[in-house]
Design a protein around this motif. Sequence first.
Motif, PDB file in Angstrom:
ATOM      1  N   MET A   1       0.845  -1.200   0.000  1.00  0.00           N
ATOM      2  CA  MET A   1       0.000   0.000   0.000  1.00  0.00           C
ATOM      3  C   MET A   1       0.880   1.251   0.000  1.00  0.00           C
ATOM      4  SD  MET A   1      -2.943   1.113   2.735  1.00  0.00           S
ATOM      5  CE  MET A   1      -3.873   2.616   2.484  1.00  0.00           C
ATOM      6  N   LYS A   2       0.647   2.144  -0.946  1.00  0.00           N
ATOM      7  CA  LYS A   2       1.459   3.346  -1.072  1.00  0.00           C
ATOM      8  C   LYS A   2       1.083   4.375  -0.005  1.00  0.00           C
ATOM      9  CE  LYS A   2       2.264   2.965  -6.043  1.00  0.00           C
ATOM     10  NZ  LYS A   2       2.089   3.623  -7.362  1.00  0.00           N
ATOM     11  N   ASN A   3       2.110   5.078   0.462  1.00  0.00           N
ATOM     12  CA  ASN A   3       1.893   6.184   1.386  1.00  0.00           C
ATOM     13  C   ASN A   3       1.270   7.345   0.628  1.00  0.00           C
ATOM     14  OD1 ASN A   3       2.426   8.623   2.940  1.00  0.00           O
ATOM     15  ND2 ASN A   3       3.713   7.332   4.239  1.00  0.00           N
ATOM     16  N   ALA A   4       0.178   7.904   1.180  1.00  0.00           N
ATOM     17  CA  ALA A   4      -0.537   8.992   0.498  1.00  0.00           C
ATOM     18  C   ALA A   4       0.354  10.201   0.265  1.00  0.00           C
ATOM     19  CB  ALA A   4      -1.776   9.384   1.307  1.00  0.00           C
ATOM     20  N   LEU A   5       1.301  10.443   1.187  1.00  0.00           N
ATOM     21  CA  LEU A   5       2.199  11.583   1.039  1.00  0.00           C
ATOM     22  C   LEU A   5       3.174  11.399  -0.121  1.00  0.00           C
ATOM     23  CD1 LEU A   5       3.059  12.266   4.800  1.00  0.00           C
ATOM     24  CD2 LEU A   5       1.518  13.590   3.342  1.00  0.00           C
ATOM     25  N   LEU A   6       3.463  10.141  -0.446  1.00  0.00           N
ATOM     26  CA  LEU A   6       4.433   9.869  -1.506  1.00  0.00           C
ATOM     27  C   LEU A   6       3.806   9.797  -2.896  1.00  0.00           C
ATOM     28  CD1 LEU A   6       6.663   7.107   0.138  1.00  0.00           C
ATOM     29  CD2 LEU A   6       7.203   9.527  -0.163  1.00  0.00           C
ATOM     30  N   GLU A   7       2.521   9.616  -2.937  1.00  0.00           N
ATOM     31  CA  GLU A   7       1.868   9.394  -4.232  1.00  0.00           C
ATOM     32  C   GLU A   7       2.134  10.497  -5.252  1.00  0.00           C
ATOM     33  OE1 GLU A   7      -2.233   8.517  -3.598  1.00  0.00           O
ATOM     34  OE2 GLU A   7      -1.835   6.514  -2.791  1.00  0.00           O
ATOM     35  N   PRO A   8       2.041  11.800  -4.889  1.00  0.00           N
ATOM     36  CA  PRO A   8       2.325  12.840  -5.898  1.00  0.00           C
ATOM     37  C   PRO A   8       3.764  12.786  -6.403  1.00  0.00           C
ATOM     38  CG  PRO A   8       1.162  13.753  -4.014  1.00  0.00           C
ATOM     39  CD  PRO A   8       1.594  12.379  -3.613  1.00  0.00           C
ATOM     40  N   ILE A   9       4.697  12.425  -5.519  1.00  0.00           N
ATOM     41  CA  ILE A   9       6.106  12.337  -5.927  1.00  0.00           C
ATOM     42  C   ILE A   9       6.315  11.139  -6.839  1.00  0.00           C
ATOM     43  CG2 ILE A   9       8.467  12.015  -5.096  1.00  0.00           C
ATOM     44  CD1 ILE A   9       7.661  13.465  -2.536  1.00  0.00           C
ATOM     45  N   LEU A  10       5.735   9.998  -6.457  1.00  0.00           N
ATOM     46  CA  LEU A  10       5.888   8.786  -7.264  1.00  0.00           C
ATOM     47  C   LEU A  10       5.241   8.934  -8.638  1.00  0.00           C
ATOM     48  CD1 LEU A  10       5.178   6.120  -4.488  1.00  0.00           C
ATOM     49  CD2 LEU A  10       7.402   6.679  -5.505  1.00  0.00           C
ATOM     50  N   ALA A  11       4.188   9.763  -8.705  1.00  0.00           N
ATOM     51  CA  ALA A  11       3.478   9.955  -9.972  1.00  0.00           C
ATOM     52  C   ALA A  11       4.125  11.002 -10.864  1.00  0.00           C
ATOM     53  CB  ALA A  11       2.022  10.350  -9.688  1.00  0.00           C
ATOM     54  N   SER A  12       5.120  11.704 -10.336  1.00  0.00           N
ATOM     55  CA  SER A  12       5.748  12.778 -11.104  1.00  0.00           C
ATOM     56  C   SER A  12       6.801  12.238 -12.063  1.00  0.00           C
ATOM     57  CB  SER A  12       6.397  13.782 -10.151  1.00  0.00           C
ATOM     58  OG  SER A  12       7.175  14.715 -10.862  1.00  0.00           O
ATOM     59  N   PRO A  13       6.873  12.788 -13.296  1.00  0.00           N
ATOM     60  CA  PRO A  13       7.944  12.389 -14.225  1.00  0.00           C
ATOM     61  C   PRO A  13       9.312  12.836 -13.720  1.00  0.00           C
ATOM     62  CG  PRO A  13       6.673  14.215 -15.120  1.00  0.00           C
ATOM     63  CD  PRO A  13       5.936  13.743 -13.911  1.00  0.00           C
ATOM     64  N   ASN A  14       9.334  13.770 -12.752  1.00  0.00           N
ATOM     65  CA  ASN A  14      10.591  14.268 -12.183  1.00  0.00           C
ATOM     66  C   ASN A  14      10.979  13.516 -10.914  1.00  0.00           C
ATOM     67  OD1 ASN A  14      10.954  16.312 -14.135  1.00  0.00           O
ATOM     68  ND2 ASN A  14       9.542  17.656 -13.035  1.00  0.00           N
ATOM     69  N   PHE A  15      10.420  12.311 -10.758  1.00  0.00           N
ATOM     70  CA  PHE A  15      10.667  11.555  -9.532  1.00  0.00           C
ATOM     71  C   PHE A  15      12.154  11.437  -9.175  1.00  0.00           C
ATOM     72  CE2 PHE A  15      11.446   7.225  -7.748  1.00  0.00           C
ATOM     73  CZ  PHE A  15      11.046   7.506  -6.452  1.00  0.00           C
ATOM     74  N   PRO A  16      13.048  11.082 -10.118  1.00  0.00           N
ATOM     75  CA  PRO A  16      14.471  10.968  -9.749  1.00  0.00           C
ATOM     76  C   PRO A  16      15.062  12.279  -9.232  1.00  0.00           C
ATOM     77  CG  PRO A  16      14.063   9.875 -11.825  1.00  0.00           C
ATOM     78  CD  PRO A  16      12.823  10.657 -11.511  1.00  0.00           C
ATOM     79  N   ALA A  17      14.700  13.397  -9.875  1.00  0.00           N
ATOM     80  CA  ALA A  17      15.217  14.697  -9.438  1.00  0.00           C
ATOM     81  C   ALA A  17      14.671  15.064  -8.070  1.00  0.00           C
ATOM     82  CB  ALA A  17      14.860  15.782 -10.457  1.00  0.00           C
ATOM     83  N   LEU A  18      13.381  14.756  -7.844  1.00  0.00           N
ATOM     84  CA  LEU A  18      12.785  15.036  -6.539  1.00  0.00           C
ATOM     85  C   LEU A  18      13.437  14.195  -5.456  1.00  0.00           C
ATOM     86  CD1 LEU A  18       9.011  15.198  -7.566  1.00  0.00           C
ATOM     87  CD2 LEU A  18      10.473  17.119  -6.907  1.00  0.00           C
ATOM     88  N   LEU A  19      13.747  12.954  -5.770  1.00  0.00           N
ATOM     89  CA  LEU A  19      14.407  12.069  -4.821  1.00  0.00           C
ATOM     90  C   LEU A  19      15.788  12.602  -4.461  1.00  0.00           C
ATOM     91  CD1 LEU A  19      14.193   9.406  -3.267  1.00  0.00           C
ATOM     92  CD2 LEU A  19      15.215   8.270  -5.254  1.00  0.00           C
ATOM     93  N   ASP A  20      16.514  13.075  -5.477  1.00  0.00           N
ATOM     94  CA  ASP A  20      17.834  13.660  -5.228  1.00  0.00           C
ATOM     95  C   ASP A  20      17.719  14.903  -4.349  1.00  0.00           C
ATOM     96  OD1 ASP A  20      19.076  11.718  -6.703  1.00  0.00           O
ATOM     97  OD2 ASP A  20      19.213  12.928  -8.532  1.00  0.00           O
ATOM     98  N   ALA A  21      16.697  15.726  -4.612  1.00  0.00           N
ATOM     99  CA  ALA A  21      16.503  16.952  -3.830  1.00  0.00           C
ATOM    100  C   ALA A  21      16.185  16.622  -2.379  1.00  0.00           C
ATOM    101  CB  ALA A  21      15.379  17.789  -4.441  1.00  0.00           C
ATOM    102  N   LEU A  22      15.339  15.604  -2.178  1.00  0.00           N
ATOM    103  CA  LEU A  22      15.009  15.184  -0.817  1.00  0.00           C
ATOM    104  C   LEU A  22      16.247  14.674  -0.090  1.00  0.00           C
ATOM    105  CD1 LEU A  22      11.600  13.352  -1.389  1.00  0.00           C
ATOM    106  CD2 LEU A  22      11.955  15.450  -0.067  1.00  0.00           C
TER     107      LEU A  22
END
Length: 209
Positions: A1-22
């Motif tokens: 089950m996916k975390n609701a807070l992560l869903e917008p990040i996981l759905a973003s095409p910029n997921f790798p860049a967002l992960l690096d930023a985090l």
Amino acid sequence: MKNALLEPILASPNFPALLDALQSEWENEQKRRHEFWAGVDENKKAEFVLGEVIYHSPVYGRHWMTSSNLCESLLPFVRKNKLGRVGFEKVMIRLTRNDYEPDVCFWTSEKARSFRNMQSAFPAPDMIVEIVSSSTEHRDRGIKFLDYQQHGVQEYWIVDPERETVEQYLLEGGSYRLAVKIHEGSIRSQVIQGFEIGLADLFSWESED
């Protein structure tokens, strides 16, 4: 089950860049945390909260008298019954992300048995009491409430010396439930078996002269 807070990040095409930023933000925050610990002054009350160092101003009389009244009743009770350890004011607890100095906290004997004389940071207590003021209430009811809940603090009291109220929260199923909110009578701890204090004693301002 996916975390609701992560869903917008996981759905973003910029997921790798967002992960690096985090990851970068987390590393920078941990660097500041290490600097905080390296510069901790035992004469100043300070906390590390959400990446920022929070210095506390001197408290008003109602605050420290409430804290003193509670400790004067709680400390001998816990010692007499050999229930564990009570910490207050400058005792630092270290949680996953943040570091706090609660007004009053309690660990059972089982947890406190591992404590050492030169230890400077302690794990999540079994019970915490925060005495709110106008400058701290948003944290006591906000990030601290969530953090204590997440780290398994079984009982949390929010004490308001201005309104002379006590709110008792108990951890049930991983979330806090408001057990009571009182402005008269007495309050009994669920974690510290047998401990009870009357609000008239807790909020007593009478001079000892």
